[in-house]
Write an enzyme that holds these catalytic residues in place. Sequence first.
Site, PDB file in Angstrom:
ATOM      1  N   TRP A 142     117.350 -18.213 106.014  1.00 40.88           N
ATOM      2  CA  TRP A 142     116.202 -17.549 105.401  1.00 40.88           C
ATOM      3  C   TRP A 142     116.485 -16.980 104.024  1.00 40.88           C
ATOM      4  CZ3 TRP A 142     118.695 -13.156 104.618  1.00 40.88           C
ATOM      5  CH2 TRP A 142     119.728 -12.833 105.511  1.00 40.88           C
ATOM      6  N   ASN A 143     117.767 -16.906 103.603  1.00 42.72           N
ATOM      7  CA  ASN A 143     118.058 -16.079 102.414  1.00 42.72           C
ATOM      8  C   ASN A 143     117.517 -16.664 101.104  1.00 42.72           C
ATOM      9  OD1 ASN A 143     120.067 -18.038 102.581  1.00 42.72           O
ATOM     10  ND2 ASN A 143     121.680 -16.698 101.812  1.00 42.72           N
ATOM     11  N   LYS A 160     115.048 -27.754 110.514  1.00 47.79           N
ATOM     12  CA  LYS A 160     114.934 -26.639 111.460  1.00 47.79           C
ATOM     13  C   LYS A 160     115.265 -25.394 110.628  1.00 47.79           C
ATOM     14  CE  LYS A 160     116.584 -23.335 114.141  1.00 47.79           C
ATOM     15  NZ  LYS A 160     115.492 -22.420 113.816  1.00 47.79           N
ATOM     16  N   SER A 208     114.073 -18.939 112.093  1.00 51.95           N
ATOM     17  CA  SER A 208     112.861 -18.547 112.826  1.00 51.95           C
ATOM     18  C   SER A 208     112.048 -17.482 112.101  1.00 51.95           C
ATOM     19  CB  SER A 208     113.245 -18.041 114.219  1.00 51.95           C
ATOM     20  OG  SER A 208     113.744 -19.114 114.983  1.00 51.95           O
ATOM     21  N   GLY A 212     124.549 -21.094 107.219  1.00 50.11           N
ATOM     22  CA  GLY A 212     124.294 -19.902 108.023  1.00 50.11           C
ATOM     23  C   GLY A 212     125.589 -19.251 108.454  1.00 50.11           C
ATOM     24  N   SER A 213     125.585 -18.667 109.651  1.00 48.72           N
ATOM     25  CA  SER A 213     126.746 -17.903 110.117  1.00 48.72           C
ATOM     26  C   SER A 213     127.823 -18.818 110.704  1.00 48.72           C
ATOM     27  CB  SER A 213     126.292 -16.904 111.185  1.00 48.72           C
ATOM     28  OG  SER A 213     125.770 -17.611 112.285  1.00 48.72           O
ATOM     29  N   GLU A 247     127.966 -24.879 105.548  1.00 50.05           N
ATOM     30  CA  GLU A 247     128.083 -23.886 104.468  1.00 50.05           C
ATOM     31  C   GLU A 247     127.863 -22.533 105.120  1.00 50.05           C
ATOM     32  OE1 GLU A 247     127.682 -21.269 102.402  1.00 50.05           O
ATOM     33  OE2 GLU A 247     125.834 -21.941 101.404  1.00 50.05           O
ATOM     34  N   LEU A 248     128.953 -21.758 105.285  1.00 50.60           N
ATOM     35  CA  LEU A 248     128.907 -20.618 106.204  1.00 50.60           C
ATOM     36  C   LEU A 248     129.172 -19.257 105.558  1.00 50.60           C
ATOM     37  CD1 LEU A 248     130.845 -22.343 109.121  1.00 50.60           C
ATOM     38  CD2 LEU A 248     128.386 -22.353 108.665  1.00 50.60           C
ATOM     39  N   CYS A 291     125.356 -15.906  99.980  1.00 49.48           N
ATOM     40  CA  CYS A 291     126.688 -16.317 100.430  1.00 49.48           C
ATOM     41  C   CYS A 291     127.698 -16.259  99.297  1.00 49.48           C
ATOM     42  CB  CYS A 291     126.631 -17.704 101.046  1.00 49.48           C
ATOM     43  SG  CYS A 291     125.665 -18.875 100.109  1.00 49.48           S
ATOM     44  N   GLU A 344     132.224 -10.540 106.812  1.00 48.95           N
ATOM     45  CA  GLU A 344     131.234 -10.659 105.750  1.00 48.95           C
ATOM     46  C   GLU A 344     130.150  -9.600 105.943  1.00 48.95           C
ATOM     47  OE1 GLU A 344     128.679 -14.169 105.827  1.00 48.95           O
ATOM     48  OE2 GLU A 344     128.509 -14.081 103.646  1.00 48.95           O
TER      49      GLU A 344
END
Length: 458
Positions: A134-135, A158, A161, A210-211, A232-233, A266, A363
């Site tokens: 979402w960022n 996807k 949410s 994401g995470s 990409e975390l 990130c 993080e």
Amino acid sequence: MTIATIDPTTGEMVREFAAHTPAQVEEILAKADAANALMAKTTFVQRAEWMRRAADLLDADLEHAATLAVLEMGKTIGTAKYEVTKSANGMRWYAEHAEGYLAPEEPVPAASVGASAASVVFQPLGTVLAVMPWNYPFWQVIRFAAPALMAGNTGLLKHASSVPQTALYLGELFQRAGFPEGAFQTLLIEGAAASALIDDRRIRAVTLTGSVGAGAAVAAAAGRNIKKSVLELGGTDAFVVMPSANVARSAQFAAASRTQNSGQSCICAKRFFVHADVYDEWLEAFVAHMAATTYGDPLAEGTGFGPMATAQVRADAHELVADAVAKGVTVRVGGELPDGPGWFYPATVLTEVTPEMRIFREECFGPVACVYKVTSIDEAIAAANDSDFGLAAGVWSADPDEIARLQAELEFGSVFANGNSASFFGLPFGGVKDSGYGRELGSFGIREFVNAKTVWTA
Ligand code: NDP
């Protein structure tokens, strides 16, 4: 997780969406599968025309799209407009460069491999699943979609949410622009359902931003199914300030980096390693900039930064600060959870951070900076590299030899000198260690989801 738009500025539910049923998911998968045959018959020229049209549509929708991003994740309207425009320009970049990036190559003379002709051609893989955060709700998706579609793949999005309206908007954009039906679609499903979907043979590859937890789940499903994945975390990015650095400028850039997108980026700097010779002066300037960068209404002009995107990310960030406070950290500014509606969090600077504190290693996805004093370049390099993550680093120095050494020895996917880390259309973006693997953007990004096929003729 509920699929819903919840306004981070007020905390109020705006609109809830039902997840797609198994029958709807099946219909979407079948459409994507059918679209692969159509995409395979298209040329770069045709796809570039559609891609440019999609960029024009996005530009024309600037106000609407930017307002959606503000409503769903709380970034300021100015930064939302910048993101939407950057996304449209990223699409134009790949419209122009994809054919060159994927031009057939002859890596060795044909005779040297006993052939009359030998080359490598790049062909699409098929349907790629993109699990997105979402960022940067537009840019994260476009930097996957533009190269994937230009390479001739089809995409399934996807999205997080918490940004369903942005997800649905993007799910229609490419078809409005002329791409075949099914070439790019949105799935409204929860995270765990996305991992399960990777078992489906029609999905050929997956990319996730994401995470670490979500990345590991997706990578495990991809591995089980022998499918390509790109991850990409995020990171705990280092920012190194050496004695010769421009103290005023680096302190200003540091505050801008740490507060951008309410600290939910990130590649923004999170751990600041400042040489003892300039530490006091630098810290004073940095704290002043952080204190002056205040949160507020994301739709108002001049707001420093908006609320955090969800109640959970704010709670997670504050938990790390509270843990550090309990263990004796010094709070130079911020650190208090504000009263009132919305998920705001102040720009925060911590010093005297020790390894026992969770924030030393974890993080913190919020506007919270940890500043450390170092006494040499060796100490700076060792401290910056003492991290499970390795996405991007920033170094500030006026000495070219020092910059060269830092750029060589810092273990990150990119090292920026005398400027803040950022993503550029033509430069690869990605990390090492827990920050993930694979690259987005540039020629490296478009080659992640293609079959590099050797064609050899006697
Ligand atoms: P998540 O990693 O949970 O969400 C990112 C995406 O992954 C969403 O689309 C999410 O779907 C999906 N997802 C979650 N779990 C799974 C799973 N098991 N299988 C497949 N997909 C999954 O991030 P959060 O939003 O919860 O944020 C938590 C932390 O993640 C942040 O504090 C930050 O540290 C990091 N993060 C890093 C980002 C980056 O740019 N690298 C971006 C966002 C977060 P759903 O929304 O439905 O759960």
